[in-house]
Write a protein that holds these residues in place. Structure first.
Motif, PDB file in Angstrom:
ATOM      1  N   MET A   1       0.842  -1.185   0.000  1.00  0.00           N
ATOM      2  CA  MET A   1       0.000   0.000   0.000  1.00  0.00           C
ATOM      3  C   MET A   1       0.878   1.236   0.000  1.00  0.00           C
ATOM      4  O   MET A   1       1.957   1.219   0.581  1.00  0.00           O
ATOM      5  CB  MET A   1      -0.953  -0.056   1.174  1.00  0.00           C
ATOM      6  N   ASP A   2       0.415   2.257  -0.636  1.00  0.00           N
ATOM      7  CA  ASP A   2       1.158   3.510  -0.726  1.00  0.00           C
ATOM      8  C   ASP A   2       0.699   4.434   0.399  1.00  0.00           C
ATOM      9  O   ASP A   2      -0.419   4.946   0.362  1.00  0.00           O
ATOM     10  CB  ASP A   2       0.932   4.149  -2.091  1.00  0.00           C
ATOM     11  N   ILE A   3       1.556   4.626   1.399  1.00  0.00           N
ATOM     12  CA  ILE A   3       1.164   5.465   2.538  1.00  0.00           C
ATOM     13  C   ILE A   3       1.217   6.952   2.203  1.00  0.00           C
ATOM     14  O   ILE A   3       0.837   7.780   3.026  1.00  0.00           O
ATOM     15  CB  ILE A   3       1.991   5.165   3.804  1.00  0.00           C
ATOM     16  N   ASP A   4       1.637   7.288   1.002  1.00  0.00           N
ATOM     17  CA  ASP A   4       1.642   8.684   0.588  1.00  0.00           C
ATOM     18  C   ASP A   4       0.372   9.059  -0.174  1.00  0.00           C
ATOM     19  O   ASP A   4       0.250  10.156  -0.708  1.00  0.00           O
ATOM     20  CB  ASP A   4       2.892   8.990  -0.234  1.00  0.00           C
ATOM     21  N   LEU A   5      -0.592   8.150  -0.196  1.00  0.00           N
ATOM     22  CA  LEU A   5      -1.914   8.415  -0.758  1.00  0.00           C
ATOM     23  C   LEU A   5      -2.917   8.562   0.377  1.00  0.00           C
ATOM     24  O   LEU A   5      -2.685   8.112   1.491  1.00  0.00           O
ATOM     25  CB  LEU A   5      -2.359   7.262  -1.660  1.00  0.00           C
ATOM     26  N   GLY A   6      -4.059   9.167   0.056  1.00  0.00           N
ATOM     27  CA  GLY A   6      -5.137   9.280   1.038  1.00  0.00           C
ATOM     28  C   GLY A   6      -5.896   7.963   1.147  1.00  0.00           C
ATOM     29  O   GLY A   6      -6.124   7.275   0.143  1.00  0.00           O
TER      30      GLY A   6
ATOM     31  N   ASP B   1      -8.999  12.569   7.964  1.00  0.00           N
ATOM     32  CA  ASP B   1      -8.590  13.904   8.389  1.00  0.00           C
ATOM     33  C   ASP B   1      -7.200  14.293   7.891  1.00  0.00           C
ATOM     34  O   ASP B   1      -6.727  15.389   8.178  1.00  0.00           O
ATOM     35  CB  ASP B   1      -8.601  14.000   9.917  1.00  0.00           C
ATOM     36  N   HIS B   2      -6.549  13.400   7.166  1.00  0.00           N
ATOM     37  CA  HIS B   2      -5.175  13.631   6.723  1.00  0.00           C
ATOM     38  C   HIS B   2      -5.069  13.444   5.213  1.00  0.00           C
ATOM     39  O   HIS B   2      -5.794  12.635   4.639  1.00  0.00           O
ATOM     40  CB  HIS B   2      -4.217  12.675   7.444  1.00  0.00           C
ATOM     41  N   PRO B   3      -4.136  14.153   4.588  1.00  0.00           N
ATOM     42  CA  PRO B   3      -3.990  14.015   3.134  1.00  0.00           C
ATOM     43  C   PRO B   3      -3.440  12.656   2.705  1.00  0.00           C
ATOM     44  O   PRO B   3      -3.634  12.230   1.578  1.00  0.00           O
ATOM     45  CB  PRO B   3      -3.022  15.137   2.760  1.00  0.00           C
ATOM     46  N   ASN B   4      -2.766  11.973   3.633  1.00  0.00           N
ATOM     47  CA  ASN B   4      -2.222  10.652   3.312  1.00  0.00           C
ATOM     48  C   ASN B   4      -2.037   9.846   4.593  1.00  0.00           C
ATOM     49  O   ASN B   4      -2.135  10.387   5.703  1.00  0.00           O
ATOM     50  CB  ASN B   4      -0.904  10.767   2.538  1.00  0.00           C
ATOM     51  N   ALA B   5      -1.795   8.555   4.422  1.00  0.00           N
ATOM     52  CA  ALA B   5      -1.649   7.667   5.574  1.00  0.00           C
ATOM     53  C   ALA B   5      -0.397   7.992   6.384  1.00  0.00           C
ATOM     54  O   ALA B   5      -0.394   7.874   7.605  1.00  0.00           O
ATOM     55  CB  ALA B   5      -1.629   6.213   5.118  1.00  0.00           C
ATOM     56  N   ARG B   6       0.663   8.421   5.702  1.00  0.00           N
ATOM     57  CA  ARG B   6       1.900   8.764   6.410  1.00  0.00           C
ATOM     58  C   ARG B   6       1.644   9.857   7.451  1.00  0.00           C
ATOM     59  O   ARG B   6       2.066   9.744   8.597  1.00  0.00           O
ATOM     60  CB  ARG B   6       2.967   9.228   5.420  1.00  0.00           C
ATOM     61  N   SER B   7       0.929  10.900   7.069  1.00  0.00           N
ATOM     62  CA  SER B   7       0.673  11.987   8.020  1.00  0.00           C
ATOM     63  C   SER B   7      -0.256  11.535   9.144  1.00  0.00           C
ATOM     64  O   SER B   7      -0.126  11.983  10.277  1.00  0.00           O
ATOM     65  CB  SER B   7       0.138  13.232   7.316  1.00  0.00           C
TER      66      SER B   7
ATOM     67  N   ALA C   1       0.739  -2.716   8.943  1.00  0.00           N
ATOM     68  CA  ALA C   1      -0.587  -3.004   9.504  1.00  0.00           C
ATOM     69  C   ALA C   1      -1.684  -2.411   8.620  1.00  0.00           C
ATOM     70  O   ALA C   1      -2.705  -3.070   8.361  1.00  0.00           O
ATOM     71  CB  ALA C   1      -0.691  -2.461  10.924  1.00  0.00           C
ATOM     72  N   LEU C   2      -1.478  -1.192   8.142  1.00  0.00           N
ATOM     73  CA  LEU C   2      -2.454  -0.591   7.233  1.00  0.00           C
ATOM     74  C   LEU C   2      -2.502  -1.356   5.917  1.00  0.00           C
ATOM     75  O   LEU C   2      -3.575  -1.505   5.322  1.00  0.00           O
ATOM     76  CB  LEU C   2      -2.118   0.878   6.984  1.00  0.00           C
TER      77      LEU C   2
ATOM     78  N   ILE D   1      -9.811  -0.858   4.560  1.00  0.00           N
ATOM     79  CA  ILE D   1      -9.587   0.537   4.215  1.00  0.00           C
ATOM     80  C   ILE D   1      -9.377   0.601   2.704  1.00  0.00           C
ATOM     81  O   ILE D   1      -8.922  -0.374   2.091  1.00  0.00           O
ATOM     82  CB  ILE D   1      -8.389   1.174   4.969  1.00  0.00           C
ATOM     83  N   VAL D   2      -9.764   1.731   2.126  1.00  0.00           N
ATOM     84  CA  VAL D   2      -9.673   1.918   0.678  1.00  0.00           C
ATOM     85  C   VAL D   2      -9.094   3.297   0.394  1.00  0.00           C
ATOM     86  O   VAL D   2      -9.200   4.207   1.225  1.00  0.00           O
ATOM     87  CB  VAL D   2     -11.057   1.762   0.008  1.00  0.00           C
ATOM     88  N   PRO D   3      -8.501   3.467  -0.789  1.00  0.00           N
ATOM     89  CA  PRO D   3      -7.989   4.807  -1.128  1.00  0.00           C
ATOM     90  C   PRO D   3      -9.139   5.805  -1.209  1.00  0.00           C
ATOM     91  O   PRO D   3     -10.256   5.451  -1.583  1.00  0.00           O
ATOM     92  CB  PRO D   3      -7.365   4.613  -2.511  1.00  0.00           C
ATOM     93  N   THR D   4      -8.845   7.035  -0.834  1.00  0.00           N
ATOM     94  CA  THR D   4      -9.857   8.082  -0.973  1.00  0.00           C
ATOM     95  C   THR D   4      -9.934   8.468  -2.437  1.00  0.00           C
ATOM     96  O   THR D   4      -8.935   8.491  -3.139  1.00  0.00           O
ATOM     97  CB  THR D   4      -9.519   9.338  -0.146  1.00  0.00           C
ATOM     98  N   LEU D   5     -11.138   8.758  -2.868  1.00  0.00           N
ATOM     99  CA  LEU D   5     -11.334   9.177  -4.247  1.00  0.00           C
ATOM    100  C   LEU D   5     -11.014  10.654  -4.352  1.00  0.00           C
ATOM    101  O   LEU D   5     -11.480  11.456  -3.550  1.00  0.00           O
ATOM    102  CB  LEU D   5     -12.768   8.919  -4.679  1.00  0.00           C
ATOM    103  N   VAL D   6     -10.232  10.995  -5.338  1.00  0.00           N
ATOM    104  CA  VAL D   6      -9.901  12.390  -5.593  1.00  0.00           C
ATOM    105  C   VAL D   6     -10.838  12.884  -6.675  1.00  0.00           C
ATOM    106  O   VAL D   6     -10.886  12.325  -7.774  1.00  0.00           O
ATOM    107  CB  VAL D   6      -8.434  12.536  -6.041  1.00  0.00           C
TER     108      VAL D   6
END
Length: 93
Positions: free
Chosen positions: A1-6, A49-55, A73-74, A83-88
């Motif tokens: 999973m890409d933690i730099d995505l929402g 509440d965050h722009p990505n999982a990392r934050s 874990a995520l 959990i799923v990616p947020t749609l932009v």
């Protein structure tokens, strides 16, 4: 999973806090998952509440050396579609 995505909790998933952490129930797959760590529960709840999982991970007070553990874990939750990616939304202009 890409933690730099929402990311967000899947709309088909209910999260029920418990003293040990939380229960996740996926109404589509009928899968039940146990989160036995209150920090990961806080991270999952704060994902929108965050722009990505990392934050979200860092905002939960996780130190940089432990970031990979929580990202893994995520990743498990993402692979089971809890959990799923947020749609932009694209700008119409």
């Amino acid at each position: 999973m890409d933690i730099d995505l929402g990311w967000q909790l899947n709309p088909k998933v209910a999260l029920r806090p418990e003293p040990f952490g939380a229960l996740l129930y996926h109404f589509g797959t009928r899968k039940l998952s146990f989160l036995k760590n209150t920090t990961i529960v806080a991270i999952v709840q704060s994902l929108p509440d965050h722009p990505n999982a990392r934050s979200a991970i860092l905002a939960a007070g996780v130190a940089e050396p432990a970031l990979a553990k929580y990202a893994d874990a995520l990743g498990v939750l993402a692979s089971s579609t809890m959990i799923v990616p947020t749609l932009v939304e694209e700008d119409a202009a």
